[in-house]
Scaffold this motif. Structure first.
Motif, PDB file in Angstrom:
ATOM      1  N   CYS A  72      18.328  15.643 -50.561  1.00  9.75           N
ATOM      2  CA  CYS A  72      19.117  15.323 -51.747  1.00  9.75           C
ATOM      3  C   CYS A  72      18.322  15.641 -53.018  1.00  9.75           C
ATOM      4  O   CYS A  72      17.090  15.709 -52.992  1.00  9.75           O
ATOM      5  CB  CYS A  72      19.511  13.847 -51.723  1.00  9.75           C
ATOM      6  SG  CYS A  72      20.596  13.434 -50.330  1.00  9.75           S
ATOM      7  N   ASP A  74      16.168  15.704 -56.312  1.00 12.63           N
ATOM      8  CA  ASP A  74      15.017  14.948 -56.832  1.00 12.63           C
ATOM      9  C   ASP A  74      14.111  14.367 -55.760  1.00 12.63           C
ATOM     10  O   ASP A  74      13.198  13.610 -56.071  1.00 12.63           O
ATOM     11  CB  ASP A  74      15.470  13.832 -57.790  1.00 12.63           C
ATOM     12  CG  ASP A  74      16.253  14.364 -58.971  1.00 12.63           C
ATOM     13  OD1 ASP A  74      15.890  15.447 -59.478  1.00 12.63           O
ATOM     14  OD2 ASP A  74      17.230  13.715 -59.369  1.00 12.63           O
ATOM     15  N   ASN A 125      28.580  10.923 -54.716  1.00 12.93           N
ATOM     16  CA  ASN A 125      28.439   9.483 -54.502  1.00 12.93           C
ATOM     17  C   ASN A 125      26.998   8.998 -54.400  1.00 12.93           C
ATOM     18  O   ASN A 125      26.760   7.793 -54.299  1.00 12.93           O
ATOM     19  CB  ASN A 125      29.196   9.078 -53.234  1.00 12.93           C
ATOM     20  CG  ASN A 125      30.683   9.161 -53.435  1.00 12.93           C
ATOM     21  OD1 ASN A 125      31.280   8.282 -54.045  1.00 12.93           O
ATOM     22  ND2 ASN A 125      31.288  10.240 -52.949  1.00 12.93           N
ATOM     23  N   LEU A 126      26.041   9.900 -54.441  1.00  9.62           N
ATOM     24  CA  LEU A 126      24.645   9.538 -54.195  1.00  9.62           C
ATOM     25  C   LEU A 126      24.149   8.447 -55.147  1.00  9.62           C
ATOM     26  O   LEU A 126      23.469   7.515 -54.731  1.00  9.62           O
ATOM     27  CB  LEU A 126      23.765  10.785 -54.306  1.00  9.62           C
ATOM     28  CG  LEU A 126      22.375  10.676 -53.731  1.00  9.62           C
ATOM     29  CD1 LEU A 126      22.414  10.278 -52.257  1.00  9.62           C
ATOM     30  CD2 LEU A 126      21.646  11.999 -53.890  1.00  9.62           C
ATOM     31  N   LYS A 127      24.502   8.527 -56.406  1.00 13.40           N
ATOM     32  CA  LYS A 127      24.024   7.532 -57.372  1.00 13.40           C
ATOM     33  C   LYS A 127      24.650   6.158 -57.148  1.00 13.40           C
ATOM     34  O   LYS A 127      24.120   5.152 -57.612  1.00 13.40           O
ATOM     35  CB  LYS A 127      24.276   8.016 -58.794  1.00 13.40           C
ATOM     36  CG  LYS A 127      23.387   9.178 -59.146  1.00 13.40           C
ATOM     37  CD  LYS A 127      23.482   9.557 -60.592  1.00 13.40           C
ATOM     38  CE  LYS A 127      22.516  10.713 -60.802  1.00 13.40           C
ATOM     39  NZ  LYS A 127      22.428  11.180 -62.125  1.00 13.40           N
ATOM     40  N   ASN A 128      25.754   6.098 -56.434  1.00 14.77           N
ATOM     41  CA  ASN A 128      26.419   4.824 -56.159  1.00 14.77           C
ATOM     42  C   ASN A 128      25.910   4.156 -54.885  1.00 14.77           C
ATOM     43  O   ASN A 128      26.247   3.004 -54.614  1.00 14.77           O
ATOM     44  CB  ASN A 128      27.931   5.022 -56.052  1.00 14.77           C
ATOM     45  CG  ASN A 128      28.514   5.561 -57.334  1.00 14.77           C
ATOM     46  OD1 ASN A 128      28.075   5.223 -58.425  1.00 14.77           O
ATOM     47  ND2 ASN A 128      29.503   6.432 -57.207  1.00 14.77           N
ATOM     48  N   LYS A 130      23.399   2.239 -52.972  1.00 20.48           N
ATOM     49  CA  LYS A 130      22.289   1.354 -53.331  1.00 20.48           C
ATOM     50  C   LYS A 130      21.233   1.380 -52.231  1.00 20.48           C
ATOM     51  O   LYS A 130      21.456   0.901 -51.126  1.00 20.48           O
ATOM     52  CB  LYS A 130      22.774  -0.077 -53.556  1.00 20.48           C
ATOM     53  CG  LYS A 130      23.810  -0.204 -54.648  1.00 20.48           C
ATOM     54  CD  LYS A 130      23.215   0.139 -55.997  1.00 20.48           C
ATOM     55  CE  LYS A 130      24.245  -0.028 -57.083  1.00 20.48           C
ATOM     56  NZ  LYS A 130      24.029   0.798 -58.225  1.00 20.48           N
ATOM     57  N   ASN A 186      15.198   6.002 -53.116  1.00 21.42           N
ATOM     58  CA  ASN A 186      15.889   7.088 -53.807  1.00 21.42           C
ATOM     59  C   ASN A 186      15.443   8.469 -53.375  1.00 21.42           C
ATOM     60  O   ASN A 186      15.948   9.476 -53.879  1.00 21.42           O
ATOM     61  CB  ASN A 186      15.718   6.936 -55.319  1.00 21.42           C
ATOM     62  CG  ASN A 186      16.517   5.760 -55.828  1.00 21.42           C
ATOM     63  OD1 ASN A 186      17.588   5.449 -55.314  1.00 21.42           O
ATOM     64  ND2 ASN A 186      15.995   5.084 -56.832  1.00 21.42           N
ATOM     65  N   SER A 188      16.109  10.586 -50.808  1.00 19.24           N
ATOM     66  CA  SER A 188      17.106  10.560 -49.733  1.00 19.24           C
ATOM     67  C   SER A 188      17.272  11.894 -49.032  1.00 19.24           C
ATOM     68  O   SER A 188      17.200  12.953 -49.651  1.00 19.24           O
ATOM     69  CB  SER A 188      18.467  10.157 -50.300  1.00 19.24           C
ATOM     70  OG  SER A 188      18.386   8.938 -50.965  1.00 19.24           O
TER      71      SER A 188
END
Length: 190
Positions: A72, A74, A125-128, A130, A186, A188
């Motif tokens: 993913c 970063d 949806n990655l930022k959502n 948790k 994060n 991922s």
């Protein structure tokens, strides 16, 4: 996996693949992309494959990965930011696997294989999702200093073809004095 590393990385990484058997055109693909690889004519198992591939490493850090991961965005900058927090290289950092039911550490279904993988759904949806940092290891993807890899002689090949090799590697690191095993939420992969 290779495409996601190239697409979702800040840095131009040295990618090294071990080709098991290689009767499916993988070596031709890697040659066409100028990607380094080691090869065996038979399936030598993950442990020996990691060790063979590591012989080509030119960089300071090694990322241990499997070929079915989608990296993913970063992922590499998150590893880098966390590496800078430590005064020495005596640590193992791991990312977090996201996947469909029973396949990932964080459940979020974007497909069960490459044929039905929904990259857009994952990225949208990655930022959502948790995910938190934690003490311990998810095993892969993992990053460690090459000197530490060399100190423990890489993966233990007596576990070939598979079974117990991940846990044994962590124990080898522990026995060599590593006490920092940290999972990065994060960072991922799917």
């Amino acid at each position: 996996c290779i495409e996601s590393i190239q697409k979702n990385s800040k840095y131009n990484h040295q990618i090294i693949v071990h080709v098991q058997e290689g009767s499916d055109g993988t070596a031709d693909y890697l040659n066409s992309k100028n990607i380094e690889y080691t090869k065996s004519d038979v399936n030598i198992g993950a442990s020996a494959a990691f060790n063979k591939a590591s012989s080509l490493v030119k960089n300071e850090f090694i990322v241990i990965s499997h070929d079915d991961f989608y990296y993913c965005p970063d992922w590499d900058t998150i590893f880098e930011e966390n590496i800078k927090k430590y005064k020495n290289n005596n640590f193992l950092l791991t990312g977090t696997m996201v996947g469909p039911e029973n396949t990932g550490h964080v459940k979020f279904d974007c497909g069960k294989d490459i044929n039905n993988f929904n990259e857009k759904k994952l990225l949208d949806n990655l930022k959502n999702i948790k995910i938190y940092d934690f003490q311990g290891s998810t095993k892969h993807p993992a990053i460690l200093h090459k000197n530490l890899w060399d100190k423990v002689n890489g993966w233990s090949e007596e576990f070939t073809p598979a079974g117990g090799d991940d846990t044994d590697f962590l124990l080898k690191l522990w026995n060599s004095g590593v006490r920092i095993f940290r999972g990065l939420g994060n960072c991922s992969v799917y």
